[in-house]
Write an enzyme that holds these catalytic residues in place. Structure first.
Site, PDB file in Angstrom:
ATOM      1  N   LYS A  98       0.819  -1.201   0.000  1.00 21.49           N
ATOM      2  CA  LYS A  98       0.000   0.000   0.000  1.00 21.49           C
ATOM      3  C   LYS A  98       0.858   1.257   0.000  1.00 21.49           C
ATOM      4  O   LYS A  98       0.401   2.338  -0.307  1.00 21.49           O
ATOM      5  CB  LYS A  98      -0.876   0.017   1.264  1.00 21.49           C
ATOM      6  CG  LYS A  98      -1.764  -1.184   1.410  1.00 21.49           C
ATOM      7  CD  LYS A  98      -2.516  -1.099   2.777  1.00 21.49           C
ATOM      8  CE  LYS A  98      -3.159  -2.396   3.113  1.00 21.49           C
ATOM      9  NZ  LYS A  98      -3.692  -2.397   4.507  1.00 21.49           N
ATOM     10  N   GLY A  99       2.140   1.089   0.369  1.00 22.68           N
ATOM     11  CA  GLY A  99       2.977   2.247   0.677  1.00 22.68           C
ATOM     12  C   GLY A  99       3.146   3.271  -0.438  1.00 22.68           C
ATOM     13  O   GLY A  99       3.366   4.446  -0.165  1.00 22.68           O
ATOM     14  N   ASP A 146       7.389   2.584  -2.436  1.00 24.13           N
ATOM     15  CA  ASP A 146       7.610   3.656  -1.457  1.00 24.13           C
ATOM     16  C   ASP A 146       9.078   3.723  -1.045  1.00 24.13           C
ATOM     17  O   ASP A 146       9.714   4.764  -1.128  1.00 24.13           O
ATOM     18  CB  ASP A 146       6.689   3.495  -0.232  1.00 24.13           C
ATOM     19  CG  ASP A 146       6.764   2.118   0.420  1.00 24.13           C
ATOM     20  OD1 ASP A 146       7.479   1.227  -0.090  1.00 24.13           O
ATOM     21  OD2 ASP A 146       6.092   1.927   1.454  1.00 24.13           O
ATOM     22  N   ASP A 157      14.529  -1.125   0.872  1.00 21.33           N
ATOM     23  CA  ASP A 157      15.325  -1.340   2.087  1.00 21.33           C
ATOM     24  C   ASP A 157      16.310  -2.476   1.810  1.00 21.33           C
ATOM     25  O   ASP A 157      17.406  -2.245   1.294  1.00 21.33           O
ATOM     26  CB  ASP A 157      14.340  -1.651   3.221  1.00 21.33           C
ATOM     27  CG  ASP A 157      15.006  -1.775   4.578  1.00 21.33           C
ATOM     28  OD1 ASP A 157      16.145  -1.325   4.714  1.00 21.33           O
ATOM     29  OD2 ASP A 157      14.381  -2.317   5.511  1.00 21.33           O
ATOM     30  N   LYS A 185      16.728   3.467   0.805  1.00 24.84           N
ATOM     31  CA  LYS A 185      17.375   3.334   2.125  1.00 24.84           C
ATOM     32  C   LYS A 185      18.491   2.308   1.994  1.00 24.84           C
ATOM     33  O   LYS A 185      18.244   1.146   1.684  1.00 24.84           O
ATOM     34  CB  LYS A 185      16.338   2.886   3.165  1.00 24.84           C
ATOM     35  CG  LYS A 185      16.922   2.721   4.551  1.00 24.84           C
ATOM     36  CD  LYS A 185      15.875   2.758   5.653  1.00 24.84           C
ATOM     37  CE  LYS A 185      15.020   1.540   5.726  1.00 24.84           C
ATOM     38  NZ  LYS A 185      14.141   1.557   6.936  1.00 24.84           N
ATOM     39  N   PHE A 220      13.897   4.333  10.448  1.00 27.39           N
ATOM     40  CA  PHE A 220      12.570   3.870  10.052  1.00 27.39           C
ATOM     41  C   PHE A 220      11.699   5.089   9.829  1.00 27.39           C
ATOM     42  O   PHE A 220      11.540   5.928  10.707  1.00 27.39           O
ATOM     43  CB  PHE A 220      11.963   2.943  11.111  1.00 27.39           C
ATOM     44  CG  PHE A 220      10.792   2.185  10.584  1.00 27.39           C
ATOM     45  CD1 PHE A 220      10.978   0.990   9.897  1.00 27.39           C
ATOM     46  CD2 PHE A 220       9.510   2.691  10.722  1.00 27.39           C
ATOM     47  CE1 PHE A 220       9.896   0.305   9.364  1.00 27.39           C
ATOM     48  CE2 PHE A 220       8.422   2.012  10.189  1.00 27.39           C
ATOM     49  CZ  PHE A 220       8.615   0.814   9.517  1.00 27.39           C
TER      50      PHE A 220
HETATM   51  P1  IMP Z   1      12.568  -4.496   1.248  1.00 34.84           P
HETATM   52  O1  IMP Z   1      11.989  -5.738   0.608  1.00 34.84           O
HETATM   53  O2  IMP Z   1      13.395  -4.816   2.468  1.00 34.84           O
HETATM   54  O3  IMP Z   1      13.292  -3.603   0.282  1.00 34.84           O
HETATM   55  O4  IMP Z   1      11.367  -3.749   1.894  1.00 34.84           O
HETATM   56  C1  IMP Z   1      10.549  -2.953   1.225  1.00 34.84           C
HETATM   57  C2  IMP Z   1       9.270  -2.715   1.984  1.00 34.84           C
HETATM   58  O5  IMP Z   1       9.447  -2.686   3.402  1.00 34.84           O
HETATM   59  C3  IMP Z   1       8.789  -1.331   1.620  1.00 34.84           C
HETATM   60  O6  IMP Z   1       8.002  -1.362   0.463  1.00 34.84           O
HETATM   61  C4  IMP Z   1       8.020  -0.927   2.863  1.00 34.84           C
HETATM   62  O7  IMP Z   1       6.691  -1.394   2.777  1.00 34.84           O
HETATM   63  C5  IMP Z   1       8.734  -1.617   3.998  1.00 34.84           C
HETATM   64  N1  IMP Z   1       9.707  -0.686   4.664  1.00 34.84           N
HETATM   65  C6  IMP Z   1      11.058  -0.740   4.643  1.00 34.84           C
HETATM   66  N2  IMP Z   1      11.611   0.259   5.342  1.00 34.84           N
HETATM   67  C7  IMP Z   1      10.562   0.995   5.806  1.00 34.84           C
HETATM   68  C8  IMP Z   1      10.492   2.206   6.579  1.00 34.84           C
HETATM   69  O8  IMP Z   1      11.496   2.828   6.981  1.00 34.84           O
HETATM   70  N3  IMP Z   1       9.232   2.671   6.844  1.00 34.84           N
HETATM   71  C9  IMP Z   1       8.097   2.042   6.410  1.00 34.84           C
HETATM   72  N4  IMP Z   1       8.124   0.918   5.671  1.00 34.84           N
HETATM   73  C10 IMP Z   1       9.355   0.396   5.374  1.00 34.84           C
HETATM   74 MG    MG Z   2       5.924  -1.257   0.498  1.00 31.70          MG
END
Ligand code: IMP
Ligand code: MG
Length: 175
Positions: A42-43, A99, A102, A130, A151
């Protein structure tokens, strides 16, 4: 009981400027094409709605939903598709809009999934890159902001489904 503290990171004015500039860059790169933009629910819903309104090219818009995080602040590393695309992307230029990237697992998983539909190209765009926890190394073609760690919430980003509606972006800490 734990309470949360919020430190302002990006104001709504700065976000609006960066998103507009990014939309102009994307419009120029996709000139004379009609890309399919795929938002990650949803982000990305607020970011994508602002981005789409500043684009100068016609684009088809679709959404996917992927679960990876649960309610924790740490990526689980395993992804599953909760909602798939409903537009055909074969032979189309695809732009994924998320959004925040990470660990990179979500984008890497989604890219792999979409490649099976034989698009002409796939690029990725995120509001926030990030960098500290990056494990998978997907190429990020467009990002509005880069942060090292922390975060963040607001402008679509949540903590356990809270704070998505905040108009600016904050670093959240539990104290
Ligand atoms: P990844 O698969 O670790 O790259 O994570 C991506 C997803 O984790 C993003 O689409 C967000 O939904 C969530 N996420 C990662 N870091 C944050 C943060 O700092 N705030 C809020 N959601 C986050
Ligand atoms: Mg997300």
């Amino acid at each position: 009981m734990k309470s949360q503290a919020f430190e302002p990171l990006f104001s709504s004015e700065i976000i609006s400027q960066r998103v507009h500039a990014l939309a102009l860059q994307i419009s120029s790169d996709y000139k004379k094409t009609r890309p399919v933009i795929i938002g990650v629910l949803k982000g990305a819903f607020i970011f994508l709605s602002d981005l789409a309104r500043s684009l100068k090219v016609d684009a088809d818009i679709d959404f996917v939903q992927i679960s990876s995080y649960g309610s924790s602040q740490v990526s689980s590393g395993t992804c599953s598709l909760k909602k798939d695309i409903s537009i055909q992307v074969a032979d189309r230029h695809v732009l994924i809009v998320d959004d925040i990237i990470d660990t990179g697992h979500t984008i890497a998983y989604l890219k792999q999934h979409l490649l099976q539909h034989n698009p002409k190209s796939i690029k990725t765009c995120c509001l926030i890159d990030k960098q500290i926890a990056r494990v998978s190394n997907p190429i990020i073609d467009y990002s509005a902001f880069t942060i090292q760690e922390g975060f963040v919430v607001g402008y679509g980003l949540d903590f356990d489904e809270q704070f998505r509606g905040l108009p600016a972006i904050y670093i959240m800490t539990a104290s």
